[in-house]
Scaffold this motif. Structure first.
Motif, short mmCIF file in Angstrom:
data_model
loop_
_atom_site.label_atom_id
_atom_site.label_comp_id
_atom_site.label_asym_id
_atom_site.label_seq_id
_atom_site.Cartn_x
_atom_site.Cartn_y
_atom_site.Cartn_z
N THR A 186 -41.82 4.91 32.14
CA THR A 186 -42.06 4.73 33.44
C THR A 186 -43.21 5.60 34.16
O THR A 186 -44.12 4.69 34.79
CB THR A 186 -40.71 5.25 34.34
OG1 THR A 186 -39.75 4.70 33.73
CG2 THR A 186 -40.79 4.88 35.58
N LEU A 211 -38.42 -0.49 40.72
CA LEU A 211 -38.96 0.93 40.35
C LEU A 211 -38.54 1.96 40.98
O LEU A 211 -38.57 3.02 40.72
CB LEU A 211 -40.52 0.77 40.21
CG LEU A 211 -41.30 1.79 39.70
CD1 LEU A 211 -41.11 2.14 38.38
CD2 LEU A 211 -42.91 1.43 40.21
N THR A 214 -36.48 5.17 40.35
CA THR A 214 -37.07 6.08 39.51
C THR A 214 -38.00 7.23 40.26
O THR A 214 -38.31 8.14 39.48
CB THR A 214 -37.91 5.36 38.40
OG1 THR A 214 -39.05 5.11 39.10
CG2 THR A 214 -37.15 4.16 37.54
N PHE A 262 -37.89 0.34 33.00
CA PHE A 262 -36.69 0.64 33.79
C PHE A 262 -35.83 -0.87 34.05
O PHE A 262 -36.40 -1.78 33.25
CB PHE A 262 -37.04 1.10 35.18
CG PHE A 262 -38.31 0.05 35.72
CD1 PHE A 262 -38.11 -0.98 36.41
CD2 PHE A 262 -39.52 0.40 35.35
CE1 PHE A 262 -39.22 -1.75 37.14
CE2 PHE A 262 -40.66 -0.19 35.80
CZ PHE A 262 -40.50 -1.50 36.62
#
Length: 300
Positions: A186, A211, A214, A262
């Motif tokens: 990531t 995203l 995260t 992810f």
């Protein structure tokens, strides 16, 4: 001015064919008195006696003879209009259909669709139009017969749709890009320079929403309005393009594709058409061909 009773055309057609009020009434299941009243109405409407007595029978007037073939043709045409459509004959069908979609869709599914349509209906032409924005106007005004796209909002009642396939996003870079080797984390993904796809010019979308949990953010440095443009930039630079996997399969050849580190967002691509074409046999046949091509492809 009152509207004429078009049912009288059928009565006049039978009267002129039979030359007899009695026989015409029998064919139309009308009593002699009802048939006589109908003849009287026809005389008033046309301003002519139409049938006059000659001895023991009736003969048509010049006006009736003038009308006979025209009336017969009108009645036959009306019967054709009110009759169910004949069975679709693909071998003799000649028609051009306009399909609006993205470049990626045409490149991925177009060749197979053109081949299948051509083998079944050689007189049918497919006209692919590029979809530059989301607008149901072309479907409503008849400029477009079918359209593909992601349905984000509730469709109006005059536009119908069916799901074609579900697509998930993947990352794509040129073969010499640093992300083409090693594990894509990531952190590595987010810290790279990205090209984002948005027809409205936005710098964030589904990928950024996925995203966000995260704690990372993409560095979006350029925005384009289509996936083909995004992949062209990624192929010629160190930009990362994040695009739907199936939709862009052919466009990504020669590049390095990787799964997102992810949970990848997914979109459902649908087929859309206007309700006025829903019962059209030829249009229904084409819809089935598009569905078959997309769903069979998904079994690869």
């Amino acid at each position: 001015m009152s509207r004429p009773d078009l049912n009288l055309l059928v009565t006049l057609d039978v009267l002129l064919e039979e030359g007899s009020v009695t026989r015409a009434g029998e064919r139309l299941a009308l009593s002699p008195s009802a048939m006589s009243r109908a003849l009287a109405r026809l005389r008033r409407a046309t301003g002519d006696p139409l049938l006059v007595r000659a001895g023991r029978g009736l003969v048509p007037t010049p006006r009736a003879l003038e009308l006979r073939d025209r009336v017969r043709g009108l009645v036959r045409e009306a019967e054709e209009v009110l009759r169910p459509a004949e069975k679709l004959d693909l071998a003799t069908l000649e028609r051009t259909f306009a399909l609006r979609s993205s470049d990626g869709f045409v490149k991925r599914f177009g060749p197979t669709l053109v081949a299948e349509v051509g083998s079944e209906a050689p007189g049918v032409r497919l006209r692919f139009l590029q979809k530059t924005k989301k607008d149901i106007g072309p479907l409503r005004d008849g400029m477009v017969d079918l359209e593909t796209g992601v349905v984000e909002d509730v469709l109006p009642p005059d536009v119908l749709s069916t799901a074609l396939f579900t697509d998930r996003f993947v990352g794509v870079v040129r073969s010499e890009h640093p992300l083409s080797t090693g594990k894509v984390t990531t952190a590595r993904y987010a810290s790279a320079r990205h090209v984002h796809v948005s027809r409205r010019g936005l710098t964030e979308g589904l990928v950024d929403e996925a995203l966000d949990p995260t704690g990372r953010r993409r560095d979006v440095v350029t925005v384009v309005d289509g996936f083909s443009a995004a992949l062209a930039l990624a192929k010629a630079s160190d930009l990362v393009a994040t695009v739907p996997e199936r939709h862009t399969a052919d466009l990504r050849r020669g590049m390095c594709s990787f799964e997102l580190p992810f949970r990848a967002p997914e979109v459902t691509v649908s087929l859309l058409w206007h309700v006025r074409l829903d019962a059209d046999p030829a249009h229904r046949w084409l819809r089935e061909r598009v569905l078959g091509v997309c769903r069979f492809d998904g079994q690869d």
